[in-house]
Enzyme design. Structure first.
Site, PDB file in Angstrom:
ATOM      1  NE  ARG A  54       4.110  16.551 -13.333  1.00 20.75           N
ATOM      2  CZ  ARG A  54       3.350  15.560 -13.797  1.00 20.75           C
ATOM      3  NH1 ARG A  54       2.185  15.322 -13.247  1.00 20.75           N
ATOM      4  NH2 ARG A  54       3.756  14.824 -14.821  1.00 20.75           N
ATOM      5  CD  GLU A 113      -1.078  18.882  -8.189  1.00 22.17           C
ATOM      6  OE1 GLU A 113      -2.301  18.717  -8.166  1.00 22.17           O
ATOM      7  OE2 GLU A 113      -0.297  18.147  -8.827  1.00 22.17           O
ATOM      8  CG  HIS A 163      -1.192  14.779  -5.116  1.00 20.64           C
ATOM      9  ND1 HIS A 163      -2.478  14.448  -4.784  1.00 20.64           N
ATOM     10  CD2 HIS A 163      -1.240  15.322  -6.355  1.00 20.64           C
ATOM     11  CE1 HIS A 163      -3.286  14.801  -5.784  1.00 20.64           C
ATOM     12  NE2 HIS A 163      -2.557  15.322  -6.751  1.00 20.64           N
ATOM     13  CB  SER A 186      -2.363   9.846 -18.861  1.00 22.46           C
ATOM     14  OG  SER A 186      -3.306  10.667 -19.482  1.00 22.46           O
ATOM     15  NE  ARG A 246      -2.050   7.027 -10.323  1.00 21.62           N
ATOM     16  CZ  ARG A 246      -3.098   7.160  -9.508  1.00 21.62           C
ATOM     17  NH1 ARG A 246      -2.901   7.507  -8.265  1.00 21.62           N
ATOM     18  NH2 ARG A 246      -4.324   6.978  -9.946  1.00 21.62           N
TER      19      ARG A 246
END
Lengths: 452, 452
Positions: free
Chosen positions: B273, B275, B282, B378, B426
């Site tokens: 990612r 980001e 993160h 998710s 995580r």
């Protein structure tokens, strides 16, 4: 979603109602609306592999693909497929099926997914073309759950046939690029299903064997700051305002884990090689199975552990290996895997971190392992002394600044260690006697292929 | 390599011989030459964890790091460490050790690796600072196998101490960047050893549970031809003369495996990612644990399988979880993992491939799973109809050309399916009640960190 339950009928959209008044079976077939989790029916779906004579006389529900269909007068024969298993199904005009229903069944596009209710019937003559040879399904209801488009880009039966053999027999084959362009369909063949189940088994046996030997699984980074193992074959990544690189192997990191006292480590993950080679055995991205281990006094301690691991995998695969028949005629050779090890390669042909032989400075403490005469694993004792490592890196013309973190790892006490790595796709290919590594990569990457 | 064997003595390089004539122990200590696999001695090295009162009186060889050393008159106390285990060792002037040998032992740099021969002795008073509390080792020989440099960039005991607590107590701590800059040493702490053994256990339990449920492991490509899940957070790769991208998840490929009839699949691999977020949670590269599964009629069939898998992992970890003590004071909370699921998220906040709710078009068949009040997974039912998928992609402004292969996968019959994904670092962080995801990534990557 259609069923005998009246409340659900409103969702059925019969494709064709020739003459509703005459069609006494019109509730018994049709195209379902999209399954959107509207309901939770308590219907049990039976696996095709469970359809045996023990179930004769039972009424069952099956969800399967229409592999083939063939109409013949008032009957339609379907072959229903579920992964590697298939069964013959018969829709015949009678109490349960109208002529319209038979026509509907005959017109279902191949590869569509259907829900079928039928009675399991023992057959008098074995059905040679199906895995379930002793029974067939007498269809009472049939609903299309997901329609395939009418024109398939390739025929599964053709895709299973090896190109050379097909040519000799004058039968259709599918060339590899067409298969790979339409990989999702190609992966449905019994051959592909068997290949990738076997590949999953290789990973499982690799990890199980090593875990039992006390190894710890590690995760190593794929984005790295410098082309640490030679710059020529490395992919460059734009990393915010700078450049980064994709790791060509987990080599430096698994050694750093040894310096960090994990003692015995393994990892499974992608490795990247920007090599512009278009051959049957090169991929730009493949899956590496890597081992690294501290030893006491001699790197042969590690060679023995690795060799035993490979032997455990081959033995395990022979037990778990899917039925040869499922692999089709692609696999002509037996699973005999003549396995041998060569030791003491010349130092000059091995990477800079390879430990020189203590007696002959032109040799090294390195080894390759072979299956079917081809190399499957390359490994060595690594240099654990920062001074010698620095010398060897300089000798190879490597920029020390780029491997600073790696060399620094050896400055605070490092145990002697050795390891090795294998390529998953290559081992699968050689074990099965296949001829192109693209057959053993689900979505292969080479200089010319990035899709699907 | 030194030993009692006279033929090997020539390789010993005693660091300091004060007065050779007087040093009756000079063969009993020294710095070994680099282990280059010169020989295969039949010496057995005993694990520190096996040094218990049952071994009292035995002479054993141990290879370990010098964790601490403390000279006191004619004695030197060493703490020898092997991963999470340590034992006290005593070098005292007497029959086996000269004063020169005691001085040599006292001067060995911390973190050096030594081979020690010693007698296991039961102690009268428990040694609270060691894991082996009931015995100590009376050293008869000691050789340095690999020297550490004298100045360590950080002290292991300080690295274990949480920063806040250390400040309160007025004791030294190590800030996170120093720990990460010297990760190989930081990973040797009992805390890090426990964290990454537990993480290895999470992967093991994930795979074991799913394999038992009939799932197949797949390998999905990381280099992809188009930024298929949104262009903003994707890394660009130079791919020969073109550009390619790093996969932000295996999402599209695991769904394609469902279309290819693998029915139930999982994969573990890196996801990327781009980001530019510099927070405690993160990373730009992390390890994704992904599941995808065809279901019959309702996506709750999949929710149940995933929830059961997570519960099996948590249960398994509580059995296999390393001793809390080893994790030190970093972990203050118990392993109680209040676990719950939220269902039916608004369609607008989920990805384009999420199946809308059949009754409320503003909702979707999607769910998140939570541990300790934070989202860990998710997932959703995915759209398996190519027409609806196309509509939803257009609605999200996605370039259809870039996801052509993906959408085409649904054109030849696709079963209803659902899945989900979790981030390994995580979940490890939340399970252990840690506060920064960099603690649970061996070599973390963020916008500012690409090394080591």
């Amino acid at each position: 979603m259609p069923s005998a339950n009246a409340s659900r009928r409103s969702q059925e959209k019969p494709r064709e109602i020739m003459d509703a008044a005459e069609d006494y079976a019109k509730e018994r077939y049709g195209v379902s609306s999209m399954i959107q989790s509207q309901e939770k029916p308590d219907r049990v779906l039976v696996r095709i592999s469970d359809l045996t004579v023990q179930k004769a006389g039972e009424v069952v529900w099956v969800r399967a693909r229409v592999h083939t269909s063939r109409a013949k007068g008032k009957q339609c024969f379907l072959v229903l497929r579920q992964q590697q298993f298939n069964v013959q199904a018969l829709v015949a005009v009678g109490d349960h099926a109208s002529k319209q229903m038979v026509k509907f069944a005959a017109n279902i596009n191949k590869e569509s997914i259907v829900d079928v209710e039928g009675v399991v019937r023992k057959v008098n003559q074995k059905i040679g073309s199906c895995t379930q040879q002793d029974v067939e399904l007498h269809v009472q209801k049939i609903y299309v759950i997901s329609s395939a488009e009418p024109r398939l880009p390739l025929q599964l039966d053709d895709a299973v046939r090896p190109e050379v053999e097909g040519e000799e027999e004058g039968r259709a084959t599918v060339n590899q690029d067409t298969r790979l362009d339409n990989r999702v369909i190609d992966l449905r063949t019994s051959t592909s299903q068997a290949i990738f189940r076997l590949q999953s088994g290789i990973c499982h046996l690799f990890r199980e064997t090593l875990t039992n030997k006390g190894f710890v699984e590690i995760q190593t980074p794929k984005i790295i700051s410098a082309a640490s193992e030679g710059g020529a074959n490395v992919f460059t990544v734009s990393y915010f305002k700078n450049n980064a690189y994709l790791a060509q192997s987990p080599q430096l990191y698994k050694q750093m884990c040894i310096c960090a006292d994990f003692e015995k480590v393994f990892c499974i993950g992608p490795v990247f090689r920007a090599e512009d080679s278009n051959t049957h055995r090169h991929l730009t991205e493949f899956v590496g199975l890597d081992i690294e281990m501290a030893f006491n006094y001699h790197y042969h301690e590690v060679v023995e552990e690795i060799a035993d691991t490979l032997v455990q995998i081959f033995k395990g695969l022979q037990k778990s290996t899917p039925n040869e028949k499922l692999l089709g005629r692609l696999v002509k050779e037996k699973y005999d895997t003549d396995f041998y090890i060569l030791d003491k390669y010349p130092l000059a042909v091995r990477p800079f971190y390879t430990m020189p032989d203590p007696r002959n400075p032109k040799q090294s403490n390195s080894y390759d392992m072979f299956m079917r005469g081809e190399e499957i694993l390359s490994g060595a004792q690594r240099i654990h002394d920062p001074q010698l490592l620095t010398e060897r890196a300089l000798h190879h013309g490597i920029d020390l600044e780029k491997i600073k973190a790696y060399i620094d790892s050896f400055r605070f006490g490092a145990p002697p260690h050795a390891g090795g790595g294998i390529g998953l796709e290559r081992v699968t290919m050689l074990f099965l006697g296949l001829h192109n590594v693209r057959q053993t990569s689900m979505f292969p990457r080479d200089p010319k292929r990035l899709t699907p």
